[in-house]
Design a protein around this motif. Sequence first.
Motif, PDB file in Angstrom:
ATOM      1  N   TYR A   1      43.653  28.098 -22.550  1.00  0.00           N
ATOM      2  CA  TYR A   1      43.998  28.974 -23.666  1.00  0.00           C
ATOM      3  C   TYR A   1      42.934  30.058 -23.761  1.00  0.00           C
ATOM      4  O   TYR A   1      41.778  29.852 -23.371  1.00  0.00           O
ATOM      5  CB  TYR A   1      44.063  28.188 -24.976  1.00  0.00           C
ATOM      6  CG  TYR A   1      45.127  27.120 -25.001  1.00  0.00           C
ATOM      7  CD1 TYR A   1      46.471  27.457 -24.972  1.00  0.00           C
ATOM      8  CD2 TYR A   1      44.793  25.779 -25.050  1.00  0.00           C
ATOM      9  CE1 TYR A   1      47.452  26.480 -24.996  1.00  0.00           C
ATOM     10  CE2 TYR A   1      45.763  24.793 -25.080  1.00  0.00           C
ATOM     11  CZ  TYR A   1      47.092  25.146 -25.050  1.00  0.00           C
ATOM     12  OH  TYR A   1      48.059  24.191 -25.061  1.00  0.00           O
ATOM     13  N   ALA A   2      43.291  31.215 -24.310  1.00  0.00           N
ATOM     14  CA  ALA A   2      42.363  32.345 -24.364  1.00  0.00           C
ATOM     15  C   ALA A   2      41.137  32.032 -25.215  1.00  0.00           C
ATOM     16  O   ALA A   2      40.033  32.498 -24.925  1.00  0.00           O
ATOM     17  CB  ALA A   2      43.074  33.578 -24.902  1.00  0.00           C
ATOM     18  N   ASP A   3      41.297  31.227 -26.272  1.00  0.00           N
ATOM     19  CA  ASP A   3      40.174  30.917 -27.156  1.00  0.00           C
ATOM     20  C   ASP A   3      39.529  29.573 -26.845  1.00  0.00           C
ATOM     21  O   ASP A   3      38.679  29.113 -27.598  1.00  0.00           O
ATOM     22  CB  ASP A   3      40.635  30.953 -28.616  1.00  0.00           C
ATOM     23  CG  ASP A   3      41.783  29.986 -28.875  1.00  0.00           C
ATOM     24  OD1 ASP A   3      42.305  29.397 -27.909  1.00  0.00           O
ATOM     25  OD2 ASP A   3      42.169  29.837 -30.041  1.00  0.00           O
ATOM     26  N   GLU A   4      39.900  28.935 -25.729  1.00  0.00           N
ATOM     27  CA  GLU A   4      39.391  27.604 -25.396  1.00  0.00           C
ATOM     28  C   GLU A   4      38.022  27.697 -24.739  1.00  0.00           C
ATOM     29  O   GLU A   4      37.787  28.528 -23.859  1.00  0.00           O
ATOM     30  CB  GLU A   4      40.377  26.919 -24.439  1.00  0.00           C
ATOM     31  CG  GLU A   4      40.004  25.517 -24.053  1.00  0.00           C
ATOM     32  CD  GLU A   4      41.031  24.873 -23.138  1.00  0.00           C
ATOM     33  OE1 GLU A   4      40.877  23.683 -22.856  1.00  0.00           O
ATOM     34  OE2 GLU A   4      41.976  25.541 -22.708  1.00  0.00           O
ATOM     35  N   LYS A   5      37.110  26.851 -25.161  1.00  0.00           N
ATOM     36  CA  LYS A   5      35.787  26.750 -24.552  1.00  0.00           C
ATOM     37  C   LYS A   5      35.761  25.502 -23.684  1.00  0.00           C
ATOM     38  O   LYS A   5      36.020  24.397 -24.178  1.00  0.00           O
ATOM     39  CB  LYS A   5      34.700  26.632 -25.618  1.00  0.00           C
ATOM     40  CG  LYS A   5      34.663  27.788 -26.590  1.00  0.00           C
ATOM     41  CD  LYS A   5      33.936  28.960 -25.993  1.00  0.00           C
ATOM     42  CE  LYS A   5      33.730  30.040 -27.016  1.00  0.00           C
ATOM     43  NZ  LYS A   5      34.439  31.249 -26.730  1.00  0.00           N
ATOM     44  N   VAL A   6      35.458  25.664 -22.404  1.00  0.00           N
ATOM     45  CA  VAL A   6      35.396  24.533 -21.483  1.00  0.00           C
ATOM     46  C   VAL A   6      33.927  24.215 -21.246  1.00  0.00           C
ATOM     47  O   VAL A   6      33.172  25.059 -20.756  1.00  0.00           O
ATOM     48  CB  VAL A   6      36.102  24.868 -20.146  1.00  0.00           C
ATOM     49  CG1 VAL A   6      35.956  23.730 -19.164  1.00  0.00           C
ATOM     50  CG2 VAL A   6      37.561  25.178 -20.391  1.00  0.00           C
ATOM     51  N   SER A   7      33.497  23.007 -21.606  1.00  0.00           N
ATOM     52  CA  SER A   7      32.118  22.610 -21.374  1.00  0.00           C
ATOM     53  C   SER A   7      32.014  22.070 -19.957  1.00  0.00           C
ATOM     54  O   SER A   7      32.753  21.169 -19.561  1.00  0.00           O
ATOM     55  CB  SER A   7      31.675  21.565 -22.388  1.00  0.00           C
ATOM     56  OG  SER A   7      32.505  20.435 -22.344  1.00  0.00           O
ATOM     57  N   LEU A   8      31.106  22.654 -19.187  1.00  0.00           N
ATOM     58  CA  LEU A   8      30.953  22.290 -17.783  1.00  0.00           C
ATOM     59  C   LEU A   8      29.951  21.160 -17.631  1.00  0.00           C
ATOM     60  O   LEU A   8      28.928  21.118 -18.309  1.00  0.00           O
ATOM     61  CB  LEU A   8      30.510  23.512 -16.976  1.00  0.00           C
ATOM     62  CG  LEU A   8      31.454  24.721 -17.004  1.00  0.00           C
ATOM     63  CD1 LEU A   8      30.889  25.844 -16.162  1.00  0.00           C
ATOM     64  CD2 LEU A   8      32.825  24.328 -16.507  1.00  0.00           C
ATOM     65  N   LYS A   9      30.272  20.255 -16.705  1.00  0.00           N
ATOM     66  CA  LYS A   9      29.373  19.147 -16.410  1.00  0.00           C
ATOM     67  C   LYS A   9      28.366  19.579 -15.357  1.00  0.00           C
ATOM     68  O   LYS A   9      28.623  20.444 -14.529  1.00  0.00           O
ATOM     69  CB  LYS A   9      30.174  17.969 -15.849  1.00  0.00           C
ATOM     70  CG  LYS A   9      31.064  17.265 -16.840  1.00  0.00           C
ATOM     71  CD  LYS A   9      31.706  16.087 -16.155  1.00  0.00           C
ATOM     72  CE  LYS A   9      32.573  15.310 -17.099  1.00  0.00           C
ATOM     73  NZ  LYS A   9      33.232  14.190 -16.411  1.00  0.00           N
ATOM     74  N   GLU A  10      27.240  18.910 -15.370  1.00  0.00           N
ATOM     75  CA  GLU A  10      26.231  19.154 -14.347  1.00  0.00           C
ATOM     76  C   GLU A  10      26.559  18.281 -13.149  1.00  0.00           C
ATOM     77  O   GLU A  10      27.034  17.151 -13.293  1.00  0.00           O
ATOM     78  CB  GLU A  10      24.853  18.803 -14.911  1.00  0.00           C
ATOM     79  CG  GLU A  10      23.721  19.383 -14.113  1.00  0.00           C
ATOM     80  CD  GLU A  10      22.382  19.159 -14.797  1.00  0.00           C
ATOM     81  OE1 GLU A  10      21.405  18.955 -14.063  1.00  0.00           O
ATOM     82  OE2 GLU A  10      22.349  19.183 -16.037  1.00  0.00           O
ATOM     83  N   THR A  11      26.310  18.802 -11.952  1.00  0.00           N
ATOM     84  CA  THR A  11      26.633  18.014 -10.755  1.00  0.00           C
ATOM     85  C   THR A  11      25.648  16.871 -10.593  1.00  0.00           C
ATOM     86  O   THR A  11      24.527  16.890 -11.150  1.00  0.00           O
ATOM     87  CB  THR A  11      26.598  18.906  -9.495  1.00  0.00           C
ATOM     88  OG1 THR A  11      25.301  19.515  -9.404  1.00  0.00           O
ATOM     89  CG2 THR A  11      27.673  19.968  -9.566  1.00  0.00           C
ATOM     90  N   LYS A  12      26.048  15.893  -9.799  1.00  0.00           N
ATOM     91  CA  LYS A  12      25.231  14.701  -9.583  1.00  0.00           C
ATOM     92  C   LYS A  12      23.980  15.056  -8.776  1.00  0.00           C
ATOM     93  O   LYS A  12      24.055  15.773  -7.795  1.00  0.00           O
ATOM     94  CB  LYS A  12      26.062  13.677  -8.824  1.00  0.00           C
ATOM     95  CG  LYS A  12      25.557  12.277  -8.889  1.00  0.00           C
ATOM     96  CD  LYS A  12      26.524  11.375  -8.162  1.00  0.00           C
ATOM     97  CE  LYS A  12      26.599  10.050  -8.865  1.00  0.00           C
ATOM     98  NZ  LYS A  12      27.493   9.151  -8.135  1.00  0.00           N
ATOM     99  N   LYS A  13      22.838  14.561  -9.211  1.00  0.00           N
ATOM    100  CA  LYS A  13      21.551  14.806  -8.517  1.00  0.00           C
ATOM    101  C   LYS A  13      21.189  13.597  -7.685  1.00  0.00           C
ATOM    102  O   LYS A  13      21.527  12.465  -8.021  1.00  0.00           O
ATOM    103  CB  LYS A  13      20.433  15.071  -9.530  1.00  0.00           C
ATOM    104  CG  LYS A  13      20.724  16.192 -10.512  1.00  0.00           C
ATOM    105  CD  LYS A  13      20.640  17.516  -9.838  1.00  0.00           C
ATOM    106  CE  LYS A  13      20.740  18.591 -10.901  1.00  0.00           C
ATOM    107  NZ  LYS A  13      21.601  19.679 -10.544  1.00  0.00           N
TER     108      LYS A  13
END
Length: 177
Positions: free
Chosen positions: A164-176
């Motif tokens: 959606y235009a107003d949707e905020k997607v929180s990104l995960k950090e990759t595995k270390k």
Amino acid sequence: MSRVGKMPIALPQGVEVSIKNDQISVKGALGTLVRPVNALVTVTNEGGKLAFAPANDSVEADAMSGTMRALVANMVNGVSKGFEKKLTLVGVGFRAQASGQKLNLQIGFSHPVAKDMPAGIKVECPTQTEILIKGSDRQVVGQIAAEVRAIRPPEPYKGKGIRYADEKVSLKETKKK
């Protein structure tokens, strides 16, 4: 009584409402919408204002009066102004193209995806990465937008997909390591 159900709906100019046989129909510039009236709610048209009241003193009737008022208010807004949902495509090479009642998507699959729109729904693509879904029925517009988004929802690592235009997607950090 329900706070929402107490407020009457003022009918804008050009909107006609008819209540008969346990159905309410709202007619306006953008079309006609029909909805069954719940038996627990009494609807009255008093001089250009719709009033909703519970038919008895039960909690269910009180709750349903507010629900019916909200649904009919959405119908009145839909036939006078209309509703729209905006979706954006995020990803390299992701494209959308509207042709008539069909939405063609190229979203990283090996094949293009085509989605047919139901009657009363218009789809537009102002740019290749934007989709506008318009209609007079709020429920149908939201459902079609959810179905289009479900074709390729945003993934949590890069955020690629349809959102959606107003949707905020929180990104995960990759595995270390």
